[in-house]
Design a protein around this motif. Structure first.
Motif, PDB file in Angstrom:
ATOM      1  N   SER A 105      23.999  -5.785   9.231  1.00 17.38           N
ATOM      2  CA  SER A 105      22.624  -5.498   8.810  1.00 17.38           C
ATOM      3  C   SER A 105      22.327  -4.013   8.948  1.00 17.38           C
ATOM      4  O   SER A 105      21.630  -3.420   8.114  1.00 17.38           O
ATOM      5  CB  SER A 105      21.635  -6.308   9.650  1.00 17.38           C
ATOM      6  OG  SER A 105      21.808  -7.682   9.431  1.00 17.38           O
ATOM      7  N   TYR A 152      27.222 -15.487  11.939  1.00 19.25           N
ATOM      8  CA  TYR A 152      26.161 -14.497  12.131  1.00 19.25           C
ATOM      9  C   TYR A 152      24.814 -15.205  12.172  1.00 19.25           C
ATOM     10  O   TYR A 152      24.270 -15.579  11.142  1.00 19.25           O
ATOM     11  CB  TYR A 152      26.246 -13.496  10.976  1.00 19.25           C
ATOM     12  CG  TYR A 152      25.409 -12.251  11.095  1.00 19.25           C
ATOM     13  CD1 TYR A 152      24.631 -11.975  12.197  1.00 19.25           C
ATOM     14  CD2 TYR A 152      25.421 -11.312  10.060  1.00 19.25           C
ATOM     15  CE1 TYR A 152      23.874 -10.821  12.293  1.00 19.25           C
ATOM     16  CE2 TYR A 152      24.683 -10.142  10.138  1.00 19.25           C
ATOM     17  CZ  TYR A 152      23.904  -9.910  11.259  1.00 19.25           C
ATOM     18  OH  TYR A 152      23.159  -8.757  11.329  1.00 19.25           O
ATOM     19  N   ASN A 160      21.229 -14.771  12.473  1.00 18.37           N
ATOM     20  CA  ASN A 160      20.256 -13.689  12.347  1.00 18.37           C
ATOM     21  C   ASN A 160      19.003 -14.217  11.669  1.00 18.37           C
ATOM     22  O   ASN A 160      18.695 -13.879  10.526  1.00 18.37           O
ATOM     23  CB  ASN A 160      20.854 -12.525  11.558  1.00 18.37           C
ATOM     24  CG  ASN A 160      19.974 -11.290  11.577  1.00 18.37           C
ATOM     25  OD1 ASN A 160      18.942 -11.265  12.237  1.00 18.37           O
ATOM     26  ND2 ASN A 160      20.369 -10.274  10.848  1.00 18.37           N
ATOM     27  N   GLY A 162      21.547 -14.497  17.843  1.00 21.33           N
ATOM     28  CA  GLY A 162      20.398 -13.657  17.550  1.00 21.33           C
ATOM     29  C   GLY A 162      19.314 -13.862  18.590  1.00 21.33           C
ATOM     30  O   GLY A 162      19.271 -13.179  19.607  1.00 21.33           O
TER      31      GLY A 162
END
Length: 297
Positions: A43, A131, A133, A161
């Protein structure tokens, strides 16, 4: 590869095009610092804003500039066919691993996310990091889903996250996951302001925005936390609280990009339009704060 410090650098742009010389400098700096891995096109690297060709170019450049340091690159995209092509590009470029968030326009459910990872991992020859997120994808992984996904072929790590702020709950969360996920799959923490807590309660790796610009400090913090030196890790983290204040107000990407512009590490503006770094009083306040954080350099 999925332990220690994984440093996530910016992808600096000039008029929407990759600033290859500045990107090379960023990657080489991380390699010289000896980080455990480099997370290209996370990101922080603005992967979602770049074209397929730009992402292929950045991945190749990162692998070449990283030398012996493993490179992980993001393959997230809305269309699964694009994810598969990005995965193939990454493997051909010589990455050591890939990073995948469940990017989608329509909200996904657990079954759809499982099928996405099932399809992608079945065709990989390198390990994948899941991931998590939710701040950007708006998809919340349940513990049950993460545990199930960990048993797919080629899953190597889970990048957490959201994380409990309460230390007791944080320990319970990590212990529960580590007792249930597949053997050999590591747990990683992201979100720089919570990463010290994550490492101290049992996470194996820090997926770090700060480390992409200040690898030496981030490595010292990571080593202290992973060695169980709670006092040293907390002191190093507490010294960064003025920076975390800006993170909470503006998000880590805008803040770290602003710092890179202030330092002259990248040209200004360096972010993909319409994103922009801090301006006016907030930029001036950040510059003042950096004078207090001179130990980062």
């Amino acid at each position: 590869m999925f332990t220690g410090l994984s440093a996530f650098p910016l992808t600096p742009l000039v008029n929407g095009e990759i600033d290859e010389s500045r990107l090379t400098h960023l990657i080489e700096h991380l390699a010289e610092a000896g980080v455990d891995s480099i997370g290209a096109l996370g990101s922080t690297g603005s992967y979602a804003y770049l074209t397929h060709e730009q992402r292929r170019s950045v991945t190749k450049l990162a692998v070449n500039a990283a030398g012996s340091i493993p490179v992980i690159t993001s393959i997230g995209a809305v269309r699964t066919d694009d994810v598969m092509r990005l995965a193939e590009d990454a493997q051909q470029a010589g990455v050591s691993g890939v990073l995948l968030a469940p990017v989608s326009y329509q909200p996904l459910n657990d079954t759809e996310v499982f099928r996405l990872y099932e399809r992608v991992t079945a065709e990989l020859s390198v390990p994948l990091c899941i991931y998590d997120n939710a701040a950007t994808t708006r998809f919340d992984f349940s513990d049950d889903l993460l545990i199930a996904l960990s048993y797919l072929d080629n899953v190597g790590s889970i990048k957490l996250g959201e994380f409990p702020a309460d230390p007791v709950q944080a320990i319970q969360h990590v212990e529960h996951l580590k007792s249930q996920i597949a053997r050999g799959v590591t747990l990683g923490i992201s979100g720089d302001a919570q990463s010290t807590t994550g490492l101290l309660v049992g996470c194996d790796i820090w997926y770090s925005v700060l480390g992409g610009l200040f690898p030496h400090y981030a490595m010292n913090l990571t080593k202290a936390a992973l060695s169980g030196n709670t006092t040293e890790a907390r002191l190093l983290d507490r010294a960064l609280e003025p920076l975390w204040v800006f993170y909470r107000r503006h998000g880590s990407l805008r803040v770290i990009a602003s710092i890179a512009e202030i330092q002259g590490t990248v040209h200004s503006p360096c972010l993909p339009f319409p994103l922009q770094t801090l301006i006016g009083k907030e930029m001036a306040a950040l510059e003042s704060t950096l004078e207090q954080l001179s130990f980062l350099a």
